[in-house]
Design a protein around this motif. Structure first.
Motif, PDB file in Angstrom:
ATOM      1  N   GLY A  44       0.671  -1.444  -0.053  1.00 33.13           N
ATOM      2  CA  GLY A  44       0.163   0.122  -0.053  1.00 33.13           C
ATOM      3  C   GLY A  44       0.811   1.302  -0.068  1.00 33.13           C
ATOM      4  O   GLY A  44       0.315   2.357   0.207  1.00 33.13           O
ATOM      5  N   LEU A  45       2.206   1.183  -0.329  1.00 28.73           N
ATOM      6  CA  LEU A  45       3.092   2.295  -0.346  1.00 28.73           C
ATOM      7  C   LEU A  45       3.112   2.782  -1.959  1.00 28.73           C
ATOM      8  O   LEU A  45       4.130   2.464  -2.227  1.00 28.73           O
ATOM      9  N   THR A  46       1.941   3.453  -2.343  1.00 31.46           N
ATOM     10  CA  THR A  46       2.118   3.614  -3.775  1.00 31.46           C
ATOM     11  C   THR A  46       2.474   5.200  -4.128  1.00 31.46           C
ATOM     12  O   THR A  46       2.220   5.437  -5.535  1.00 31.46           O
ATOM     13  N   TRP A  47       2.647   6.022  -3.188  1.00 31.25           N
ATOM     14  CA  TRP A  47       2.883   7.300  -3.611  1.00 31.25           C
ATOM     15  C   TRP A  47       3.880   7.506  -4.610  1.00 31.25           C
ATOM     16  O   TRP A  47       5.013   6.748  -4.337  1.00 31.25           O
ATOM     17  N   ASN A  48       3.678   8.233  -5.622  1.00 31.94           N
ATOM     18  CA  ASN A  48       4.832   8.508  -6.697  1.00 31.94           C
ATOM     19  C   ASN A  48       4.548   9.752  -7.305  1.00 31.94           C
ATOM     20  O   ASN A  48       3.545  10.356  -7.227  1.00 31.94           O
ATOM     21  N   ALA A  49       5.548  10.161  -7.985  1.00 26.32           N
ATOM     22  CA  ALA A  49       5.319  11.211  -8.974  1.00 26.32           C
ATOM     23  C   ALA A  49       6.111  10.918 -10.195  1.00 26.32           C
ATOM     24  O   ALA A  49       7.157  10.510 -10.333  1.00 26.32           O
ATOM     25  N   ALA A  50       5.502  11.371 -11.509  1.00 20.95           N
ATOM     26  CA  ALA A  50       6.086  11.293 -12.835  1.00 20.95           C
ATOM     27  C   ALA A  50       7.195  12.095 -13.021  1.00 20.95           C
ATOM     28  O   ALA A  50       6.957  13.362 -12.624  1.00 20.95           O
ATOM     29  N   LEU A  51       8.082  11.936 -13.793  1.00 12.08           N
ATOM     30  CA  LEU A  51       9.066  12.756 -14.223  1.00 12.08           C
ATOM     31  C   LEU A  51       9.251  13.207 -15.699  1.00 12.08           C
ATOM     32  O   LEU A  51       8.698  12.520 -16.609  1.00 12.08           O
ATOM     33  N   GLU A  52       9.481  14.461 -15.608  1.00  6.90           N
ATOM     34  CA  GLU A  52       9.311  14.939 -17.168  1.00  6.90           C
ATOM     35  C   GLU A  52       9.964  14.226 -18.259  1.00  6.90           C
ATOM     36  O   GLU A  52       9.446  13.982 -19.365  1.00  6.90           O
TER      37      GLU A  52
END
Length: 186
Positions: free
Chosen positions: A156-164
């Motif tokens: 359940g540790l799903t946080w993320n951010a897309a990179l350009e």
């Protein structure tokens, strides 16, 4: 795949072993920006290893303080402790309970249930005994290392951010490394 029902561990001493937190560490490594790795550690609350006559019948229970997370960057540590990741207010402990010990192709494996962020999943640690010894005060000590790779999203540790440039900020696979020393109790 070859399995065995017994194993010879030189110096093996049956009984109960309690983990020495000052000589032990739970470390982790995860990819950052797909180009490098971030390392961190947790403090161990407690761990008990029950060692019967046959080492393959041993069991272990361990509890890690989730809020003790340290990556040597306080801003990142606060984010990892937040609800985006570990949510340590709700889930203050990371726990492991073994379900079996086995040897396959000469390698010792410890199977068990890892509970993190309120989710329990089976995990197998590759386990290596460092040896046994007696400290200057006559106490029996044992050392070991263990390693497993888990997918953080399974917990359940799903946080993320897309990179350009493509990819994501935080990798899915986390390598957990245990450096352990215990003291014989009985």
């Amino acid at each position: 795949m070859t399995t065995t029902n017994t194993i010879d561990i030189p110096g093996y001493k049956p009984g109960t072993w309690e983990l020495d937190p000052s000589h032990s560490e739970v470390g982790f490594t995860v990819r950052h920006m797909m180009i490098s790795k971030v390392r961190g550690s947790f403090g161990i609350k407690s761990a008990t290893f029950i060692a019967p006559e046959n080492p393959l019948e041993a069991s272990v229970t361990a509890h890690v303080d989730a809020a003790s997370l340290d990556t040597k960057d306080e801003g990142r540590d606060q984010h990892l402790r937040s609800a985006d990741f570990f949510d340590v207010e709700t889930y203050p402990s990371i726990d492991f309970v073994s379900t079996g010990v086995r040897v396959e192709d000469g390698e010792m494996l410890v199977d068990g249930d890892l509970t993190m962020h309120g989710v329990t999943k089976p995990v197998t640690f590759e386990f290596e005994f460092g040896g046994f010894g007696t400290d200057p005060w006559g106490n029996s000590k044992a050392g070991a290392t263990a390693k497993a790779v888990v997918n953080r999203e399974d917990f359940g540790l799903t946080w993320n951010a897309a990179l350009e440039t493509g990819g994501v900020l935080v990798g899915k696979d986390v390598t957990i490394t245990l450096d352990l020393q215990g003291a014989h109790q009985a």
